[in-house]
Design a protein around this motif. Structure first.
Motif, mmCIF file in Angstrom:
data_model
loop_
_atom_site.group_PDB
_atom_site.id
_atom_site.type_symbol
_atom_site.label_atom_id
_atom_site.label_comp_id
_atom_site.label_asym_id
_atom_site.label_seq_id
_atom_site.Cartn_x
_atom_site.Cartn_y
_atom_site.Cartn_z
ATOM 1 N N SER A 158 -9.356 21.057 41.836
ATOM 2 C CA SER A 158 -10.695 20.576 42.199
ATOM 3 C C SER A 158 -10.617 19.662 43.413
ATOM 4 O O SER A 158 -11.552 19.561 44.180
ATOM 5 N N LEU A 159 -9.487 18.982 43.597
ATOM 6 C CA LEU A 159 -9.336 18.087 44.751
ATOM 7 C C LEU A 159 -8.657 18.790 45.922
ATOM 8 O O LEU A 159 -8.369 18.163 46.939
ATOM 9 N N SER A 160 -8.338 20.101 45.736
ATOM 10 C CA SER A 160 -7.646 20.901 46.763
ATOM 11 C C SER A 160 -6.299 20.299 47.157
ATOM 12 O O SER A 160 -5.949 20.211 48.327
ATOM 13 N N VAL A 161 -5.567 19.849 46.165
ATOM 14 C CA VAL A 161 -4.223 19.287 46.421
ATOM 15 C C VAL A 161 -3.172 20.244 45.842
ATOM 16 O O VAL A 161 -3.331 20.747 44.723
ATOM 17 N N GLU A 162 -2.151 20.513 46.653
ATOM 18 C CA GLU A 162 -1.007 21.316 46.184
ATOM 19 C C GLU A 162 0.082 20.343 45.750
ATOM 20 O O GLU A 162 0.729 19.725 46.607
ATOM 21 N N PRO A 163 0.314 20.136 44.453
ATOM 22 C CA PRO A 163 1.331 19.148 44.061
ATOM 23 C C PRO A 163 2.756 19.626 44.406
ATOM 24 O O PRO A 163 3.109 20.763 44.116
#
Lengths: 309, 359
Positions: A280-285
């Motif tokens: 949802s935050l468009s972060v690739e961990p």
């Protein structure tokens, strides 16, 4: 994997001091027949003192110590007939050959295993005629184990059997110990390698400063202190710790060595919720992974310091 | 019994495979026997080489020359004066006797003198040659004058008073070898303790007395081998016979080895590292080697060193062996020697037994 039957080792309230130093400070434990029991602890924890008291090499100050149900102080000669001993750092008669040493030690016992069989058991066939001073570290350690097996003992003591060995030699020694266990031998070993304790031992006692801090199977020891497992990934400012701490199952969120670590009682739920949040935050961990606590964590948690320092 | 023998064999193998230990236990004493045997060469064998120059060539001068040749102490070389002088300058001969022309026809009215070339820096040899020459000359004078000697000298030898250097040295070196064998036993013991071998064996059912016993047995066997080798070389190479009973010699060898082993065990009880042991063993053995009358008679030592030597067990072992083997003059009566050695054995063994640590 504790088996039924009278314990082969019984220790109660054992104490041993050297001057003002309490090397062993009131420990109690039992080892069941066929069990591999490990004492894990840093150097100076009191492991060797304990094992040498059991071997009849040192006298305890107080407490009871029995092997095969017999008092070690009173029945040392008959106990010694039935135990096998491998000491830490011993180089045997350096100028005798492997065969000569095994023959010699065999002659000390009422019953002994044929030398050829022992040499094969520890895979020293090619070095049978080599003088012990010319063996490699791993070969010397294997010889030392063969010497511990010379009387076909029911109970074997191994004091730091793999210290100083390279990983390959360590592996081959582990296989040897597992083979002994499969034959139903009881084994008590000391080590300061967690992997070794985890790999070989049915039960482990964690020792430090002369005391047993914790005792049980490896999963028990870990489960008792670390009910959570951890999800970890590279710390990212877009993923605030405050929010992560409220995810499903998370008991605690922390940043350790540049990684965010989420301790969770429901690892599946936490991962699902975390991935949804990241999406949802468009972060690739980065470097996402899961780990379980190890004996090292248990030791760290118990003593506040690492096992190998 | 099997374990005791097995351990003894293990100890023997450990010794014979260790070159340094082999050197000290066997080659060092053997080397000493040869070295000192050759240096001192025995009084009986070592001859003084002289040159005799006959410038006369008459029956009288030939007779004189033969008289010199018959002296057992001399090795006679004949030749021209120049050749003999050259030989003396080379050091091949120690003196030159010149029988001058006219010796054969000499009379009371016209005497001749035998010329003697000697080296004043070697006064001992010079004196011997001078005396012999004077004796031969006076013998000839009597004969030529038709007289008879009224007083003669008959030589009677007693071995105790005429002990050759080699005969003195062989039992002494045997005593030295036994001393080293015993005292050096401290080193492997300390080594085995330092390496944890003693501890490892302690974890087996082996009785400790067997561990000690095997060490004693091994050293005693080596003592016997040492004794046979040293006495054998003494007999074969230097012709030193055992005058007394061989059994008594064997008994003394075992008693001596035992006493010094006890000293070695006592040292091992107090020494912790191999380096310490090697150092202390030398400190113990070297003064004994030099002060205990091994290489020269006890009587030559200055007073205070004699007192020191009287405390050393090696003094008594050497003395006892010399008395029994070659009838050597005694420092102390044999009984006293044996009592003192036994005392050292008992006291040191007791101390070792009380203080020895297995790890």
């Amino acid at each position: 994997m504790t088996q039924s039957g009278e314990p082969v080792i019984g220790v109660a309230s054992l104490c041993k001091c050297y001057g003002d130093i309490k090397a062993v400070d009131g420990i109690s434990f039992e080892v069941a027949p066929g069990e591999v029991f490990g004492m894990l602890g840093p150097n100076g924890a009191g492991k060797t003192t304990t094992i040498e008291i059991l071997e009849g090499l040192r006298e305890p100050d107080s407490g009871t110590v029995t092997v095969f149900g017999m008092d070690v102080a009173k029945h040392a000669p008959s106990i010694k007939q039935r135990i096998g001993v491998q000491l830490q750092t011993v180089s045997l008669y350096p100028r005798l050959t492997v065969t000569e040493l095994l023959d010699l030690f065999g002659s000390f016992y009422a019953h002994s295993v044929p030398t050829r069989q022992l040499i094969d058991a520890v895979d020293l066939g090619e070095r049978a005629k080599a003088r012990s001073m010319n063996l490699s570290g791993g070969q010397q350690q294997r010889l030392s184990i063969a010497l511990a097996l010379v009387n076909d003992p029911e109970l074997i003591f191994l004091d730091e059997p793999t210290t100083g060995l390279d990983p390959q030699a360590r592996r081959s020694l582990w296989e040897l110990v597992k083979g002994l266990q499969a034959k139903g031998k009881s084994i008590m070993l000391t080590t300061h390698y967690m992997e070794e304790a985890a790999e070989l031992c049915d039960r482990v006692a964690i020792m430090d400063h002369g005391r047993i801090l914790e005792m049980g199977t490896v999963p028990e020891l870990i489960g008792r202190r670390f009910k959570e497992r951890a999800v970890f990934f590279d710390a990212n400012p877009k993923l605030p710790a405050g929010q992560l701490g409220k995810l499903v199952g998370v008991t605690r969120a922390a940043v350790e060595d540049g990684q965010t670590v989420l301790y969770s009682l429901d690892i599946a739920g936490t991962i699902g919720a975390f991935l949804a949040l990241a999406d949802s935050l468009s972060v690739e961990p980065g470097n996402l992974g899961i780990r379980q606590a190890t004996l090292e964590d248990v030791f760290l948690d118990l003593t506040g310091r690492a096992l190998r320092d | 019994m099997r374990t005791l023998l097995g351990l003894t064999v293990a100890n023997i193998k450990s010794l014979t495979r260790d070159r340094a230990a082999l050197f000290w236990t066997f080659f060092f004493p053997v080397m000493f026997v040869f070295l000192f045997g050759w240096i001192f060469g025995g009084n009986g064998d070592s001859k003084v080489a002289i040159g005799v120059v006959d410038q006369d060539g008459t029956p009288v001068s030939v007779g004189l020359e033969q008289a010199f040749s018959q002296v057992s102490l001399l090795k006679v070389n004949t030749g021209s004066l120049d050749a003999e002088k050259a030989a003396m300058q080379h050091g091949d001969i120690s003196a030159i006797v010149v029988i001058p022309k006219g010796t054969g026809s000499a009379t009371a009215g016209s005497p001749v003198s035998i010329q003697l070339y000697v080296d004043p820096s070697n006064s001992q040899v010079s004196q011997v040659v001078e005396q012999i020459t004077a004796q031969i000359a006076s013998g000839f004078n009597l004969q030529l004058a038709g007289g008879t000697a009224v007083v003669g000298v008959q030589k009677v030898t007693l071995q105790s008073t005429n002990l050759s250097n080699v005969a003195y040295l062989v039992p002494s070196i045997l005593a030295m070898a036994l001393m080293q064998l015993g005292v050096f036993a401290a080193i492997p013991l300390v080594q085995q303790r330092e390496k944890g071998i003693l501890k490892r064996i302690g974890a087996t059912p082996l009785a400790r007395w067997k561990l000690v016993g095997s060490n004693v047995l091994m050293r005693l066997l080596v003592a016997i081998v040492d004794a046979v080798v040293i006495l054998g070389i003494g007999l074969v190479v230097f012709n030193v016979q055992i005058v007394g009973s061989v059994l008594a010699v064997a008994g003394l060898v075992l008693l001596g080895a035992g006493a010094f082993l006890a000293i070695g065990f006592m040292l091992a009880a107090f020494l912790k590292t191999e380096e310490q042991a090697t150092g202390v063993v030398q400190i113990v053995q070297l003064p004994m080697m030099f002060l205990s009358g091994i290489f020269f008679s006890f009587d030559f030592l200055p007073g205070f060193l004699q007192t020191v030597a009287r405390f050393m067990p090696l003094t008594y072992l050497g003395d006892a062996l010399r008395q029994v083997m070659v009838n050597g003059t005694q420092v102390a009566p044999l009984g006293v020697d044996i009592a003192i050695l036994t005392g050292w054995l008992v006291v040191c063994l007791a101390i070792a037994a009380r203080s020895f640590r297995w790890e």
